[in-house]
Design a protein around this motif. Structure first.
Motif, PDB file in Angstrom:
ATOM      1  N   HIS A 105       0.819  -1.213   0.000  1.00 31.86           N
ATOM      2  CA  HIS A 105       0.000   0.000   0.000  1.00 31.86           C
ATOM      3  C   HIS A 105       0.846   1.254   0.000  1.00 31.86           C
ATOM      4  CE1 HIS A 105      -2.171  -2.897   2.854  1.00 31.86           C
ATOM      5  NE2 HIS A 105      -2.853  -2.973   1.712  1.00 31.86           N
ATOM      6  N   HIS A 109       0.506   4.427   2.260  1.00 32.12           N
ATOM      7  CA  HIS A 109      -0.169   4.954   3.442  1.00 32.12           C
ATOM      8  C   HIS A 109       0.001   6.474   3.473  1.00 32.12           C
ATOM      9  CE1 HIS A 109      -0.651   1.125   6.000  1.00 32.12           C
ATOM     10  NE2 HIS A 109      -0.099   0.704   4.861  1.00 32.12           N
ATOM     11  N   VAL A 137      -4.057   3.291   5.077  1.00 32.92           N
ATOM     12  CA  VAL A 137      -3.985   2.863   3.682  1.00 32.92           C
ATOM     13  C   VAL A 137      -4.821   3.808   2.812  1.00 32.92           C
ATOM     14  CG1 VAL A 137      -4.563   1.045   2.033  1.00 32.92           C
ATOM     15  CG2 VAL A 137      -3.703   0.439   4.306  1.00 32.92           C
ATOM     16  N   VAL A 155       4.240   0.601   2.293  1.00 29.10           N
ATOM     17  CA  VAL A 155       4.371  -0.481   3.276  1.00 29.10           C
ATOM     18  C   VAL A 155       4.029  -1.810   2.598  1.00 29.10           C
ATOM     19  CG1 VAL A 155       3.641  -1.381   5.518  1.00 29.10           C
ATOM     20  CG2 VAL A 155       3.704   1.097   5.144  1.00 29.10           C
ATOM     21  N   HIS A 176       3.409  -5.824   3.439  1.00 27.62           N
ATOM     22  CA  HIS A 176       2.989  -6.599   4.612  1.00 27.62           C
ATOM     23  C   HIS A 176       3.242  -8.100   4.422  1.00 27.62           C
ATOM     24  CE1 HIS A 176       0.603  -3.126   6.254  1.00 27.62           C
ATOM     25  NE2 HIS A 176       0.613  -2.796   4.970  1.00 27.62           N
TER      26      HIS A 176
HETATM   27 CU    CU Z   1      -0.237  -1.185   4.244  1.00 27.56          CU
END
Ligand code: CU
Length: 252
Positions: free
Chosen positions: A76, A78, A111, A163, A165
């Motif tokens: 994403h 953010h 996000v 980011v 994950h």
């Molecule tokens: Cu994220």
């Protein structure tokens, strides 16, 4: 994810952006952003990301090495926090003090863009669209997509934290464990804990294929994994060596 606060905070700037957009679109220069990822949660990963923002159109490239293979990695942009990555040594609420996504929300924000493939939705609504995220540990992602006015305005200012994950804390080779994800209790926390983080910086594009000469780097190591339909995502054989080579050239 809780996005109401972020939306409320962004509502007023969004209106201003809409009225200013036509003039901006005609004569402004595209903005180029890049970041080198830092490792979170001892994920074992590394990588870089680049973006070119032209009005509401965003070209994005992400190179990642060394994350858990064979498992989806939500990725994403953010926005709305401090525009920073958390201290990787911060004590989180996760497995043996691991940082969970919401633990560091003040740093990187919520996000706002989901970096999906397969022409899937790129809004925050697709934040956990696991079927359309890379599902290998080493990959190159590239896509051009549209973002809403408020997101475009933020990116044009150089804001945004990328980011990635998905962390295999217990080394089992898959996402498991008793702890539920703080984002979706139907998932193990391992599936959504942050693995890599990079805050965008304004700068010259140095992405391979991003419009700047990279010094004759070979792409012969690239290989389509076929792991995702449509070819939006490539698994990269030997990507670590390739990326290291590029970084060395960039610094020289
Ligand atoms: Cu994220």
């Amino acid at each position: 994810m809780k996005i109401t606060t972020a939306l409320a905070a962004l509502a007023a700037p969004a209106l201003l952006t809409m009225t200013a957009a036509p003039a901006l679109a005609d004569d402004h220069e595209p903005v180029e952003l890049m970041t080198t990822f830092g490792e979170l949660n001892d994920s074992g990963g590394s990588g870089e990301a680049w973006a070119k923002v032209d009005g509401n159109e965003v070209w994005m490239k992400v190179e990642v090495q060394g994350l858990l293979d064979g498992a989806p990695h939500a990725q994403h942009i953010h926005l709305g926090g401090a525009g920073q990555c958390p201290d990787p040594n911060m004590e989180g609420t996760g497995f043996e003090g691991a940082i969970r996504t919401t633990d560091a929300i003040d740093s990187y924000g919520e996000v706002r863009v989901s970096l999906t493939g397969n022409d899937a939705d790129t809004s925050e609504a697709a934040a956990l669209d696991v079927a359309n995220f890379p599902a290998v540990g080493t990959y190159t992602y590239e896509r051009t997509f549209e973002v809403p006015d408020d997101v475009a305005a933020e990116l044009n200012e150089g804001n945004g934290v990328v980011v990635i994950h998905g962390v295999d804390h217990n080394g089992s080779g898959e996402y498991d464990g008793d702890q539920e994800s703080d984002l979706d209790p139907s998932l193990p926390s391992e599936a959504t804990d942050p693995a890599l983080c990079g805050a965008f910086q304004m700068g010259q594009m140095s992405a391979p294929g991003g419009g700047v000469e990279t010094g004759g780097g070979s792409t012969s190591g690239l290989e389509n994994s076929g792991l995702m339909a449509g070819g939006a995502l490539l698994a990269v054989a030997g990507a670590g060596a390739l990326a290291l080579g590029q970084r060395r050239r960039d610094e020289s």
